[in-house]
Design a protein around this motif. Structure first.
Motif, PDB file in Angstrom:
ATOM      1  N   TYR A 125       0.745  -2.818  17.371  1.00 34.16           N
ATOM      2  CA  TYR A 125       1.451  -3.709  16.438  1.00 34.16           C
ATOM      3  C   TYR A 125       2.973  -3.607  16.574  1.00 34.16           C
ATOM      4  N   TRP A 126       3.436  -3.122  17.676  1.00 35.27           N
ATOM      5  CA  TRP A 126       4.885  -2.908  17.819  1.00 35.27           C
ATOM      6  C   TRP A 126       5.615  -4.228  18.002  1.00 35.27           C
ATOM      7  N   ARG A 127       5.092  -5.166  18.764  1.00 31.35           N
ATOM      8  CA  ARG A 127       5.831  -6.370  19.089  1.00 31.35           C
ATOM      9  C   ARG A 127       5.185  -7.652  18.537  1.00 31.35           C
ATOM     10  N   VAL A 148       6.576  -4.628   7.070  1.00 34.37           N
ATOM     11  CA  VAL A 148       5.610  -4.057   6.125  1.00 34.37           C
ATOM     12  C   VAL A 148       4.202  -4.358   6.584  1.00 34.37           C
ATOM     13  N   TRP A 149       3.964  -5.622   7.007  1.00 31.52           N
ATOM     14  CA  TRP A 149       2.623  -5.966   7.467  1.00 31.52           C
ATOM     15  C   TRP A 149       2.268  -5.219   8.746  1.00 31.52           C
ATOM     16  N   ALA A 187      -0.927  -1.233  11.355  1.00 30.00           N
ATOM     17  CA  ALA A 187      -0.962  -0.057  12.251  1.00 30.00           C
ATOM     18  C   ALA A 187      -1.603   1.144  11.562  1.00 30.00           C
ATOM     19  N   THR A 188      -1.314   1.263  10.276  1.00 27.68           N
ATOM     20  CA  THR A 188      -1.914   2.384   9.533  1.00 27.68           C
ATOM     21  C   THR A 188      -3.418   2.236   9.467  1.00 27.68           C
ATOM     22  N   LEU A 189      -3.873   0.966   9.175  1.00 27.72           N
ATOM     23  CA  LEU A 189      -5.320   0.764   9.143  1.00 27.72           C
ATOM     24  C   LEU A 189      -5.939   1.041  10.503  1.00 27.72           C
ATOM     25  N   ARG A 190      -5.260   0.602  11.612  1.00 26.61           N
ATOM     26  CA  ARG A 190      -5.791   0.848  12.936  1.00 26.61           C
ATOM     27  C   ARG A 190      -5.835   2.357  13.233  1.00 26.61           C
ATOM     28  N   GLY A 243      -5.912  -8.658   7.358  1.00 26.96           N
ATOM     29  CA  GLY A 243      -4.450  -8.631   7.584  1.00 26.96           C
ATOM     30  C   GLY A 243      -4.083  -9.440   8.811  1.00 26.96           C
ATOM     31  N   ARG A 244      -4.854  -9.281   9.876  1.00 27.52           N
ATOM     32  CA  ARG A 244      -4.571 -10.045  11.076  1.00 27.52           C
ATOM     33  C   ARG A 244      -4.829 -11.533  10.831  1.00 27.52           C
TER      34      ARG A 244
END
Length: 791
Positions: free
Chosen positions: A49-51, A57-58, A63-66, A784-785
């Motif tokens: 989810y970096w780019r 925030v999203w 990323a936290t969920l992943r 979220g996605r």
């Protein structure tokens, strides 16, 4: 883990909150491994989810969920599970070995109430330490064993029915009982062996047993019983007496005494020969008056009595120690003698009427208990006959010799007898127990008998390496001195009535009349090994030159005696007929004694030896002497063995004697072997109907045997605490005095063992909550996605 969480992760069989349950992973990773996995999961989630488009925030939330999803998957891959480890504590064992041998009955423990036995001391110690022993039994596994020659089960002293039965084992060992005890507790934790004993062992503790205890690190704690100080003990070790004798015989009773704990101290006390039924003292000896030095712990002496009543007599050898004695149980032994009142049949052969012949003939005619025939034989084989009975002819066959108890051969040539006569006489002596008395002479005896059948009955050999005779005539004046062997046979006791020792005057050359002016010097080196010298001749007692005067030798069932002088008649100058009679009559009675076995009997029962040892074979032999029944005997003879004094209804043991030899006029003989398992006095009685009675109506043939043990517990009753202390020191144990038995629990090491069983495993990866959490994480990330239009 809190109750809510422990319930959430409960397994199928147990929950995380149960005692002994732990959480773990099947793939055990160290902490740094989990740290790397965490870094990898977070790095992968951030990289994903970096780019992408969207606010920070999203992106951080997704990323936290992943990362959480990856960590949960890693968690499941590692194999989470609950493990319960079963375990138990195995109590250690304490082996108690209590001595139950006969030495425990020795009363050598001093208490305020008096002397008590070692067994009583053990009982008092266990009573005083009862609380400690009860606690020990509650905390540990205790195995109680008794031991003597081996180990056996004992009830706990706290169990109903205790104390234990009396100690009676006849042999004490420790090596075998310890090995047996270790086998009983093999593969179990043992905190120690506790041995209650006096330490008196029949054999030393083997090195292999000590090494095994050391290898298994099992300490031995010893509780020494009995007195720590050596208490003197004196015992009647052995008594020997003839089983049969004539009335008015001087019957010898040979006694062997042994003592322990008193080496170097003078002998004290006295030994008495007592008539068992009446308590009358027949003879006694003062031990302090004997020649045994204080440094010797064994004494041999002879008692004697002259019984006057026929039948069985029971005597007791009784020891009065005269001082402190460890135990009185070994201070007496019984002896039984069958006394017969019948005439002794004697035939006396001589070559010429010498002085000894004249006085011997008079003695044989005068003595009321002897029926005699005396014959002077000449070279023409004619003879002059005198005596109380007349012979039709000189005995020749075995049957004719069978009526004779004693044959006296004086100075007569062997060639005056036929070979048949001498062979049958020799057989009569060897087989039937007759006696042969030789009276030396200057003419024919013993040289003319060298190659005759009776030459084997001379107690010395006539052949020498140089070819010269070992018997040389001597005209040197000499006096006779008896040896201890004469006392053992009841011979040469020439003193007055009530004083039956050897008169000193007979060994005093200054008396004149005691000197013998002719004798034969017999080379002591030519005396046969089985012969005994009963008296010696010399210029004076103890002189440098001494030679045999009276010799005796057993030959088969009989005996021969050789007197190397014919001048005993000279003693008549000093004391009349008394000394002459007291010299010759006991010798004749001794020679006739063995023939008593067949008197009036259809058969004779013998036990050889008559004082056997436990567990060693004994020969039981039946000799049939009545030819009238020899052809009517069965193929086996039954003999019953019973302990003396046993109840009448006791069946005992039955032995089957099988035929051994028969034919040609010889008595039929039957024999078997018997192995005694216990010590004591046993009676043997023929129970077969064919031999139930005898010619004289005296009942069936009987015999007795006194079975002894070669390792009698009471022979050396002193305690041996040093042996026990050495065993304790070698194994890392300790010596615990009986009055400190309560301290035993403190000294025993703790050898308890924690034993782990097979772990119980309950996996957690297939729990519903795991899949719920995983679905929540995946769903949240998908939503979220979706929101960011990435799905």
């Amino acid at each position: 883990m809190t109750p809510s969480w422990s319930g959430l992760f409960s397994g199928r069989s147990f929950s995380a909150g149960d005692p002994g349950v732990r959480f773990e992973f099947a793939l055990g990773l160290p902490a740094w491994g989990w740290f790397l996995v965490g870094i990898a999961c977070v790095g992968a989630a951030v990289w994903c989810y970096w780019r992408i488009a969207g606010t920070r925030v999203w992106r951080i939330g997704l990323a936290t969920l992943r990362a959480m999803t990856l960590l949960l998957l890693a968690f499941l891959i590692a194999g989470p599970r609950l493990v319960r480890q079963p375990e138990r504590t195995e109590r250690d064992w304490v082996v108690m070995l209590a001595d139950r041998s006969a030495s425990m009955s020795v009363p050598d423990v001093e208490t305020p109430q008096g002397r008590v036995t070692r067994d009583e001391q053990l009982g008092q110690a266990m009573t005083a330490a009862a609380p400690t022993l009860e606690k020990l039994a509650g905390d540990r596994s205790v195995l109680w064993l008794g031991f003597d020659s081996g180990a056996f089960d004992l009830p706990s002293p706290q169990a109903p029915g205790s104390p234990w039965a009396g100690a009676s084992g006849r042999r004490t060992e420790l090596s075998r009982p310890i090995e047996q005890a270790l086998q009983r507790v093999a593969a179990r934790p043992v905190s120690g062996l506790v041995i209650y004993s006096d330490g008196r062992l029949a054999s030393p503790i083997s090195r292999s047993v000590t090494q095994k205890l050391q290898a298994e690190q099992i300490p031995v704690f010893v509780v020494p019983l009995g007195s720590g100080e050596e208490v003197p003990d004196i015992a009647v070790d052995r008594v020997e007496a003839p089983s049969r004798a004539f009335v008015d015989d001087i019957v010898p009773v040979n006694v062997r005494l042994e003592r322990s704990g008193a080496s170097g101290k003078p002998w004290t006390g006295k030994v008495q020969l007592v008539e068992t039924q009446t308590g009358v003292v027949l003879d006694e000896r003062d031990l302090s008056a004997q020649d045994t030095p204080p440094t010797v712990d064994r004494m041999e002496l002879s008692l004697a009595s002259r019984p006057s009543a026929t039948g069985k007599s029971s005597w007791t050898v009784r020891l009065d120690p005269g001082s402190a004695d460890l135990t009185r149980e070994n201070n007496s032994k019984a002896v039984s003698i069958d006394l017969t009142d019948r005439s002794i049949r004697v035939i006396y052969f001589d070559g010429y009427p010498r002085w000894e012949y004249r006085y011997m003939r008079g003695l044989l005619v005068r003595e009321h208990s002897i029926r005699s025939s005396t014959l002077l034989l000449s070279a023409s084989r004619k003879y002059l006959q005198e005596g109380s009975e007349q012979l039709v002819t000189i005995p020749s066959s075995a049957g004719e010799w069978g009526a004779v108890d004693v044959v006296v051969i004086g100075d007569v040539r062997a060639d005056l007898f036929s070979a048949e006569q001498l062979e049958n006489l020799k057989m009569h002596i060897a087989r039937d127990g007759a006696g042969l008395l030789w009276i030396a002479g200057p003419s024919a005896t013993p040289d003319s008998w060298r190659n005759s059948p009776l030459g084997d009955l001379l107690p010395f050999t006539l052949a020498t390496d140089s070819g010269s005779s070992p018997v040389v005539p001597s005209s040197q004046p000499a006096v006779i001195s008896p040896t201890p062997a004469a006392g053992r046979l009841g011979l040469l006791r020439l003193g007055e009535s009530g004083q039956i020792e050897w008169p000193i005057v007979l060994s005093d050359p200054d008396s004149g009349w005691s000197r013998l002016w002719w004798s034969q010097k017999i080379d002591p080196g030519q005396v046969k090994p089985t012969a005994e010298i009963l008296a010696t001749l010399g210029a004076e007692p103890g002189s440098a030159e001494q030679w045999p005067a009276v010799l005796t030798m057993r030959y088969g069932s009989g005996r021969s005696v050789y007197v190397a002088t014919d001048e005993i008649w000279r003693w008549r100058f000093g004391r009349g007929e008394a000394l002459y009679e007291r010299f010759w009559l006991p010798i004749i009675r001794l020679l006739a004694r063995e023939s008593l076995a067949a008197t009036g009997q259809a058969a004779v029962l013998e036990v050889v030896p008559d004082q056997p040892v436990v567990d060693q074979p004994v020969r039981v032999w039946l000799r049939v002497v009545d030819e009238s029944i020899s052809g009517r005997l069965p193929q086996k003879i039954s003999v019953r063995v019973r302990r003396a004094g046993a109840p009448v209804d006791d069946p005992g043991t039955e032995l089957a004697l099988l035929p051994e030899a028969a034919g040609d006029g010889r008595p039929v003989s039957f024999a078997t072997t018997w192995t005694p398992s216990d010590a004591g006095r046993f009676e043997f009685t023929v129970s077969d109907a064919a031999l139930a009675g005898t010619v004289g109506g005296q009942g069936p043939p009987t015999a007795t045997a006194e079975v002894v043990t070669d390792d009698d517990e009471r022979r050396t009753p002193q305690a041996d605490h040093s042996t026990l202390a050495a065993l304790a020191a070698a194994t890392g144990g300790a010596v615990i005095p009986p009055d400190q038995l309560a301290s035993l629990a403190e000294k025993l090491p703790n050898r308890q063992v924690r034993v782990f069983g097979t772990p119980e495993i309950d996996p957690l990866w297939d729990r519903p909550v795991i899949f719920v959490v995983l679905m929540i994480l995946l769903t949240a990330e998908w939503l979220g996605r979706k929101w960011l239009r990435l799905a």
